[in-house]
Design an enzyme around this catalytic site. Structure first.
Site, short mmCIF file in Angstrom:
data_model
loop_
_atom_site.label_atom_id
_atom_site.label_comp_id
_atom_site.label_asym_id
_atom_site.label_seq_id
_atom_site.Cartn_x
_atom_site.Cartn_y
_atom_site.Cartn_z
N ASP A 288 -63.46 13.41 23.60
CA ASP A 288 -64.45 12.60 22.93
C ASP A 288 -65.36 13.50 22.11
O ASP A 288 -65.17 14.64 21.95
CB ASP A 288 -65.28 11.78 23.98
CG ASP A 288 -65.84 10.38 23.51
OD1 ASP A 288 -65.79 10.47 22.36
OD2 ASP A 288 -66.39 9.63 24.34
C1 BGC Z 1 -67.59 7.51 22.00
C2 BGC Z 1 -66.07 7.08 21.74
C3 BGC Z 1 -65.61 6.99 20.32
C4 BGC Z 1 -66.11 8.21 19.75
C5 BGC Z 1 -65.66 8.34 18.24
C6 BGC Z 1 -67.87 8.62 20.91
O1 BGC Z 1 -69.16 8.94 21.07
O2 BGC Z 1 -67.86 7.95 23.37
O3 BGC Z 1 -65.90 6.02 22.39
O4 BGC Z 1 -64.37 6.59 20.16
O5 BGC Z 1 -67.45 8.47 19.90
O6 BGC Z 1 -66.56 7.64 17.37
#
Ligand code: BGC
Length: 741
Positions: A288
């Protein structure tokens, strides 16, 4: 120069040959031999570049730690980009990768297409309340079609995090509390995004997130510690992730949280033992957002270099936005801290997926301005969004004030009633307010005529400004019926939006109290993304419609349900507690050694100041008609081995109009080698019945239905007695007993 041309030629041959490689979305036979050949000509830096994912400067959700990503692409240091879309923009970047890098390996473009791309559907918790698996799949098909036409290849969805934590803002992004329903939804979304062939330019690669157990942060605070037994993890939290993998998802996102003391980003048990060895996952795992760097704060890695080493050695293939691989991986391979094989395996997985997407055949296959125009926000998409939006709404209470009458004046009260922005919820993809035809207020005005609607803002969602109360009360006095739209600002749910209270915020309930005191029929429409404590609202309002954040067509859909053009059919996919003190409260709870059965008992498992039961149980939802259930009829009262029995009920529509009922089956294993839930959802069927119509619904029960992780952690059923309930929610229904021998 000459050498560069030769290499480009060699790579071109390899890439062209990859066109003939097998295409799959099952993950079972994912192999592109030419990718192996390509690996042979890649330098270590080029390989690492394929393991790097950077955000463009659009829609970032965290710290933007790197400037100059275009230069990174050009130099082969970044093989994947997110937060960039439109056919034109992605083509420009793709041209840099294809024409200006040594090997011309195409970029992979990712984005958070969570509940629609341009046509926005209700937030996912709302969608899950439809219990309509075909509609869930169709929503993903449409989202993929719109997003893929805008140059995207990859969506960070489905979000498979089971959650029983209403304080957690991201409960709105998932499918609720139940692993059975959650698994069906995770699989359907994956199938919808990926279609039958990933290289079809109308489909997207799915990303199963957030692996694992991100939905169980302590005290509901986002990113907080997660700890649970392996048994609980496997029985209640892992099934939706696995269902999505089984449905063919070829990428997985590691979660931010730690699990059993090890951050998911470096958790070998999750990524290697379970995901790859047990489940046979063949796609790639991405972190993530800055998940690698965060392991320093977790206290698991000394510094960013150490964090990257731990992540890659544990099974991470792609680094989202931390730049740890970019900065340190080369040295780590050269010093032997990370093996070349680990890097090769990661790059092979990533390139295999790029090949499966057809990017080596035509790197621009997804950027089509014509398709983008033709497939986006079509009438068909919007019509479907309106239907799904209405299906996701749950009628929580109705003492007869709904459906609304079209005669007489209607007072519409609340800032949310006229907010287009909030209709879209959080993670609205490329959804825009300008594409919303009507707010809730606008749709009600259209339905009954402008002059029959008196609008008063009353108050907004968050502030304690009561200056609009008098106007709202005056509007209600003049009207025959009142609709109050209350709830949460949409930015109060989603990521980094945890709350310590689950009450309706601000002074909205206070205004409702004042309005209800007038004695008019009052309907509350709720816009929110988590189970709320509605103990007071449920006393004050004549009717409550949970509309969630209902999306682009949500204004119309709310009016469709309020006026009875659509008979509500949504059922809660998550329990609504009476108060925060009961949390976590979910339908598959255990009995304990002292279940609360005697009203006056002290030493039983109970609260002194609150009932144990929820305000609205899992599976609950009303209709404008009513359904009658026959007793449960079993085909036999016992079965053995590989055989099974059926459990059936006849459901009759007793009311005046057609309606859709979700018939639910729950099972209890009375004695187990480990204790079992008092009830667990094991089947459901949505049926639509005309007035007076009756239909028999039959569920098949076999050993698999009764299986669980036994004391020795093997999966299987145990002989003994069972109860089966079939009914309209998790707290009622007719029961029958049977045994498995
Ligand atoms: C979130 C994810 C997301 C990623 C990309 C993160 O902050 O936890 O769910 O896919 O950002 O935007």
């Amino acid at each position: 120069m000459r050498r560069r041309h030769l290499l480009l030629f060699a790579a071109g041959l390899l890439l062209a040959a990859s066109c003939n490689s097998p295409k799959t979305t099952t993950g079972k036979t994912l192999s592109f031999p030419k990718v192996d050949s390509l690996l042979k000509v890649m330098t270590l830096e080029e390989k690492i570049g394929q393991m790097v994912l950077l955000t463009s400067d659009w829609s970032v959700t965290g710290p933007s730690i790197r400037e100059g990503y275009l230069e990174d692409i050009r130099r082969g240091r970044c093989g994947n980009i997110f937060n960039a879309y439109t056919a034109d923009y992605t083509r420009k970047m793709q041209e840099i990768a294809v024409n200006e890098t040594r090997l011309g390996i195409p970029l992979l473009f990712g984005y958070d297409v969570i509940h629609g791309f341009r046509t926005i559907f209700p937030v996912n918790l709302g969608i899950s309340c439809s219990w309509d698996i075909d509609a869930v799949r169709e929503s993903a098909v449409i989202a993929a079609r719109e997003a893929a036409a805008a140059g995207l290849h990859w969506t960070y969805s489905p979000m498979c995090d089971i959650s029983v934590e209403p304080r957690w803002g991201r409960i709105s992004e998932g499918a609720g509390e139940d692993p059975y329903l959650g698994s069906l939804i995770a699989a359907a979304m994956t199938e919808g995004y990926q279609g039958k062939d990933l290289s079809d330019p109308l489909t997207l690669l799915a990303c199963v997130k957030h692996y694992a157990a991100y939905g169980a942060p302590q005290a509901g605070r986002d990113y907080n510690t997660v700890d649970m037994s392996e048994r609980w993890l496997r029985e209640f939290y892992l099934p939706p992730y696995k269902a999505a993998i089984d449905a063919g998802a070829l990428s997985v996102m590691a979660s931010f949280n730690e699990l059993d003391g090890v951050p998911a980003t470096a958790n070998k048990h999750l990524m290697q033992d379970i995901l790859r060895d047990e489940w046979g996952f063949q796609g790639f795992v991405v972190t993530d957002y800055t998940g690698i760097n965060e392991m320093v704060c977790h206290g698991y890695a000394e510094d960013e270099a150490d964090a990257g080493r731990l992540a890659v050695n544990a099974g991470i293939d792609m680094d989202m936005q931390s730049a740890s691989f970019l900065n340190y991986l080369k040295e780590q391979v050269e010093s032997g801290e990370v093996s070349m094989k680990t890097v090769d395996d990661a790059v092979r997985r990533i390139l295999n997926v790029k090949a499966a997407l057809g990017l080596f055949d035509d790197p621009y296959r997804y950027c089509s301005p014509e398709r983008e125009k033709e497939l986006t926000l079509t009438e068909e998409n919007l019509r479907f969004a309106r239907k799904l939006s209405a299906e996701s709404m749950v009628l929580l209470k109705n003492d007869g004030v709904l459906p609304l009458k079209t005669e007489g004046k209607i007072a519409v009260i609340g800032a949310l009633a006229d907010s287009a922005d909030d209709l879209l919820g959080s993670w609205r993809g490329a959804g825009e307010v300008q594409h919303i035809p009507r707010t809730i207020l606008g749709a009600i005005r259209e339905k009954v005529g402008e002059k029959n609607v008196i609008y008063a803002r009353g108050c907004d969602e968050l502030s304690d400004d009561r200056s609009g109360f008098a106007g709202a009360i005056a509007a209600a006095i003049l009207a025959k019926q009142v609709v109050m739209v209350i709830g949460e600002d949409c930015q109060w749910t989603g990521e980094a939006a945890s709350r310590t209270s689950i009450k309706v915020p601000g002074v909205q309930t206070e205004l409702l109290r004042r309005i209800a005191a007038l004695g008019k029929p009052v309907t509350v429409v709720l816009m929110n993304g988590r189970p709320l404590d509605l103990s007071e609202e449920s006393e004050l309002a004549g009717a409550i419609l949970e509309a969630w954040y209902p999306g682009t067509m949500g204004g119309y859909a709310v009016a469709d349900v309020l006026f009875g053009d659509v008979n509500p059919s949504g059922r809660l996919s998550v329990t609504f507690p009476r108060n925060l003190g009961q949390v976590p409260l979910y339908h598959y709870a255990k009995n304990t050694g002292r279940p609360y059965v005697h009203p006056e008992a002290k030493y039983e498992s109970r609260y002194l100041d609150s009932p144990n039961t929820p305000l609205y149980p899992f599976g609950y939802g009303l209709s404008y008609t009513s359904f009658d259930y026959s007793p449960v009829a079993l085909s036999a009262d016992s079965f053995t081995g590989d055989s099974g029995i059926t459990a059936a009920v006849t459901v009759t529509n007793k009311g005046p109009r057609e309606g859709t009922e979700t018939v639910q089956m729950y099972i209890r294993d009375l004695v187990g080698s480990v204790t079992r839930p008092v009830r667990q959802l094991k089947g459901f069927e949505r049926i639509t019945l005309a007035p007076g119509e009756a239909r028999t619904v039959e569920f098949y029960i076999d050993a698999e239905t009764l299986s669980f992780y036994r004391q020795d952690m093997t999966w299987g059923a145990e002989p003994g007695g069972f109860n089966v309930w079939i009914g309209p929610d998790s707290s009622t229904g007719n029961v029958a007993g049977f045994s498995y021998r």
